[in-house]
Write a protein that holds these residues in place. Structure first.
Motif, short mmCIF file in Angstrom:
data_model
loop_
_atom_site.label_atom_id
_atom_site.label_comp_id
_atom_site.label_asym_id
_atom_site.label_seq_id
_atom_site.Cartn_x
_atom_site.Cartn_y
_atom_site.Cartn_z
N TYR A 465 -11.09 -10.99 -16.73
CA TYR A 465 -11.20 -11.87 -15.57
C TYR A 465 -9.84 -12.42 -15.12
CZ TYR A 465 -16.27 -12.11 -15.02
OH TYR A 465 -17.59 -11.80 -14.75
N VAL A 466 -9.02 -12.78 -16.10
CA VAL A 466 -7.68 -13.29 -15.78
C VAL A 466 -6.84 -12.20 -15.12
CG1 VAL A 466 -5.52 -14.19 -16.75
CG2 VAL A 466 -7.73 -15.06 -17.57
N LYS A 497 -11.77 -22.01 -11.57
CA LYS A 497 -12.67 -23.16 -11.75
C LYS A 497 -13.90 -22.80 -12.59
CE LYS A 497 -11.33 -25.36 -7.40
NZ LYS A 497 -11.73 -25.62 -5.99
N THR A 498 -14.44 -21.60 -12.35
CA THR A 498 -15.62 -21.16 -13.12
C THR A 498 -15.30 -21.03 -14.60
OG1 THR A 498 -16.52 -19.98 -11.20
CG2 THR A 498 -17.35 -19.34 -13.37
N LEU A 499 -14.15 -20.41 -14.89
CA LEU A 499 -13.76 -20.26 -16.29
C LEU A 499 -13.53 -21.62 -16.96
CD1 LEU A 499 -11.31 -17.22 -16.07
CD2 LEU A 499 -13.54 -17.25 -17.15
N GLU A 500 -12.97 -22.56 -16.21
CA GLU A 500 -12.68 -23.88 -16.80
C GLU A 500 -13.96 -24.70 -16.97
OE1 GLU A 500 -9.97 -27.88 -16.05
OE2 GLU A 500 -9.71 -26.12 -14.75
N ASN A 501 -14.80 -24.75 -15.94
CA ASN A 501 -15.98 -25.61 -15.97
C ASN A 501 -17.10 -25.07 -16.86
OD1 ASN A 501 -14.70 -27.34 -14.19
ND2 ASN A 501 -15.55 -26.32 -12.38
N LYS A 502 -17.31 -23.76 -16.85
CA LYS A 502 -18.42 -23.17 -17.59
C LYS A 502 -18.03 -22.71 -18.99
CE LYS A 502 -21.46 -21.65 -13.85
NZ LYS A 502 -22.25 -20.51 -13.33
N ILE A 507 -6.43 -21.84 -17.21
CA ILE A 507 -5.50 -20.81 -16.75
C ILE A 507 -4.22 -21.48 -16.26
CG2 ILE A 507 -5.07 -19.03 -15.02
CD1 ILE A 507 -7.96 -18.29 -15.11
N ARG A 508 -3.09 -20.93 -16.68
CA ARG A 508 -1.80 -21.45 -16.24
C ARG A 508 -1.08 -20.36 -15.46
NH1 ARG A 508 3.26 -23.13 -20.14
NH2 ARG A 508 4.69 -23.81 -18.50
N GLY A 513 2.73 -13.51 -13.76
CA GLY A 513 1.29 -13.47 -14.04
C GLY A 513 0.79 -14.77 -14.63
N SER A 514 -0.47 -14.80 -14.99
CA SER A 514 -1.11 -16.01 -15.52
C SER A 514 -1.44 -15.83 -16.99
CB SER A 514 -2.38 -16.31 -14.75
OG SER A 514 -2.11 -16.46 -13.36
N THR A 515 -1.45 -16.95 -17.72
CA THR A 515 -1.88 -16.96 -19.11
C THR A 515 -3.08 -17.88 -19.24
OG1 THR A 515 -0.36 -18.77 -19.63
CG2 THR A 515 0.45 -16.52 -19.95
N TRP A 516 -3.78 -17.81 -20.37
CA TRP A 516 -4.95 -18.67 -20.54
C TRP A 516 -5.05 -19.15 -21.99
CZ3 TRP A 516 -8.87 -17.24 -23.97
CH2 TRP A 516 -8.83 -15.90 -24.41
#
Length: 519
Positions: A465-466, A497-502, A507-508, A513-516
């Motif tokens: 997903y990331v 938001k979905t990954l954070e809330n659920k 994600i940073r 690119g982004s890391t998590w």
């Protein structure tokens, strides 16, 4: 102490005391080696860390790999099979000291090193490291002792000299040393091979006395080939002598259990028996266990047939061209457990699908237990007692000649019962948790790792997903249409938001690119 229901207990010898396990040449006991872990390299030429050894002990030697290439799934069957057996023995009260060799010099290693233009030691080190990584990925317990051939050349030469002194080996003018099979057969017979295959004749093409004599020391054949000085000339050890010496080095003249693939029965294990029996003047090994062959779609695995699959390709490849690249470590173990350890196993899509289906059933039950809520005060059945009884039956099956297929069958039947009781809401929340925990604990005792698999699969999904979000943001950056650009960024934000809330995943965003990470 020892579980009296372990029906294979009579196969093993338990009179071995840790202080009596002698080093063949220097007379150093394992107990002394424990005390000398900080000793200099020449006193203790291998690196290992032993836990406290009980005086009631089972010592086991396993033929290790020749490290010139990656481990394949045939190797996986062998090492997973005996990892399961080790876990069963330890679970039932046996204290296991397991030694495994690393063959880090061999014809295949020399040939591959020459082809790749690197030294034999570089090649062996590379593939030893990869082998250990592969075994870890398969959730295989590390040996108590791992010992390399090249670190024990002098001890191998001493063992060979002992065989020459006993008149069962001879050196030739070409610098080779051979074991004299005809001398051995005057008082002994082959254990694993038929008489028709043990006929002897004098060969006029080599320097052997008998055609079937095998090499203990091989003289230098090619200039610059890896070799060591010896009383018979520069050369290196033969394959069979290595395991005899290294097992004797750790355990002396007695071992309880020797394991390996069925392809090693003859000549390798037969030759080991001959060497050790003549050197120690004793029976040496109480029991041999051999894992069965692995066939790929009914054929022997071979690079020429295009069905040669390494552990790394099978576990880590993202290729979708071939079914062989889609199995997890858990599924491989389940597949191997579905067949008796010494029987031939067909590795095909049908067997794979069965293993995947079996794993899915237990994973679904684990997920069900995670979210199950019930208002019941008491169970409507005696399911807790039933589960306890089934787990006992599962262990009894393991103690009956390591009957893992029966264990899986019992577990599958009970998973279906638990699943049905949950659907009927006849079990309390706490009872379901208790029953699932009992079942998982028993299954994980043979090396299955459902919790680890679950977390790995979740982490892999998050990673996907990331990466998808990174791709969306990259497209947005290069997009010239303002409206489309905004929608793409909005989609990326929604994923975040979905990954954070659920799922409690943060994600940073940063350059490149982004890391998590998990909250």
């Amino acid at each position: 102490m020892l579980n009296v229901k372990l029906k294979i207990r009579f196969l093993f010898h338990f009179a071995i005391n840790a202080k009596e396990i002698k080093d063949v040449k220097t007379n150093i006991s394992v107990q002394q080696l424990l005390e000398e872990k900080g000793a200099t390299e020449n006193k203790c030429p291998w690196n290992f860390d032993l836990v406290e050894i009980l005086y009631s002990t089972n010592v086991r030697y396993q033929c290790g790999p020749t490290v010139y290439d990656d481990a394949h799934i045939g190797h996986a069957r062998n090492y997973i099979t005996f990892d399961i057996i080790r876990r069963i023995l330890e679970k039932n009260g046996y204290q296991i000291i397991q030694a495994m060799n690393m063959t880090d010099i061999d014809d295949k290693i020399i040939k591959r090193a020459s082809e790749t233009e690197i030294s034999t030691s570089e090649l062996a080190h590379k593939y030893e490291k990869r082998f250990m990584e592969d075994m870890n990925s398969l959730n295989i317990l590390k040996p108590t002792v791992t010992i390399r051939v090249t670190e024990n050349i002098e001890r191998i030469q001493s063992f060979i000299k002992g065989l020459i002194d006993k008149n069962v080996a001879y050196a030739t003018s070409l610098g080779n040393v051979y074991f004299n099979c005809k001398k051995y057969l005057q008082d002994n017979t082959w254990v694993f091979h038929s008489d028709s295959d043990s006929e002897y004749s004098t060969s006029s093409v080599t320097d052997k006395i008998n055609a079937s004599d095998f090499a203990l020391w091989k003289s230098l054949k090619v200039k610059d080939e890896k070799c060591w000085p010896s009383p018979w000339g520069d050369g290196r050890p033969g394959w069979h002598i290595e395991c005899s010496v290294l097992s004797s080095l750790i355990f002396g003249s007695k071992i309880d259990l020797h394991t390996g693939g069925s392809d090693l029965k003859f000549p390798h294990h037969e030759n080991e028996i001959a060497q050790c029996k003549m050197y120690h003047e004793d029976e040496w090994c109480k029991t041999f266990l051999h894992s069965g062959h692995l066939l790929i779609n009914g054929e022997k695995m071979s690079k020429s047939l295009g069905n040669f699959v390494t552990v790394r390709v099978n576990l880590f490849s993202r290729s979708k061209k071939e079914f062989l690249t889609k199995m997890t470590s858990n599924q491989l173990r389940i597949m191997f457990m579905s067949c008796k350890y010494q029987k031939m196993l067909q590795f095909n899509k049908e067997q794979m699908d069965k293993a995947v289906h079996w794993e899915n059933q237990i994973m679904n039950l684990i997920e069900t237990e995670k979210f199950y809520k019930s208002d019941l005060i008491a169970d409507k059945t005696d399911i807790k007692q039933q589960t306890h009884n089934i787990v006992q039956e599962m262990n009894d099956a393991l103690c009956d000649d390591f009957n893992t297929s029966k264990m899986l069958s019992l577990a599958e039947s009970h998973i279906k019962i638990l699943t049905q009781i949950v659907k009927s809401e006849e079990i309390t929340t706490s009872s379901l948790k208790y029953c699932v925990s009992l079942l998982i604990t028993e299954l994980e005792s043979v090396g299955l790792a459902f919790s680890k698999v679950k977390y790995k699969e979740f982490d892999s999904l998050v990673e996907d997903y990331v990466n998808l979000r990174n791709d969306i943001r990259d497209i947005a950056k290069s997009c010239t249409d303002r409206s489309t650009k905004e929608k793409l960024y909005e989609t990326g934000d929604n994923i975040r938001k979905t990954l954070e809330n659920k799922h409690k995943i943060l994600i940073r965003d940063q350059l490149g690119g982004s890391t998590w990470r998990k909250k």
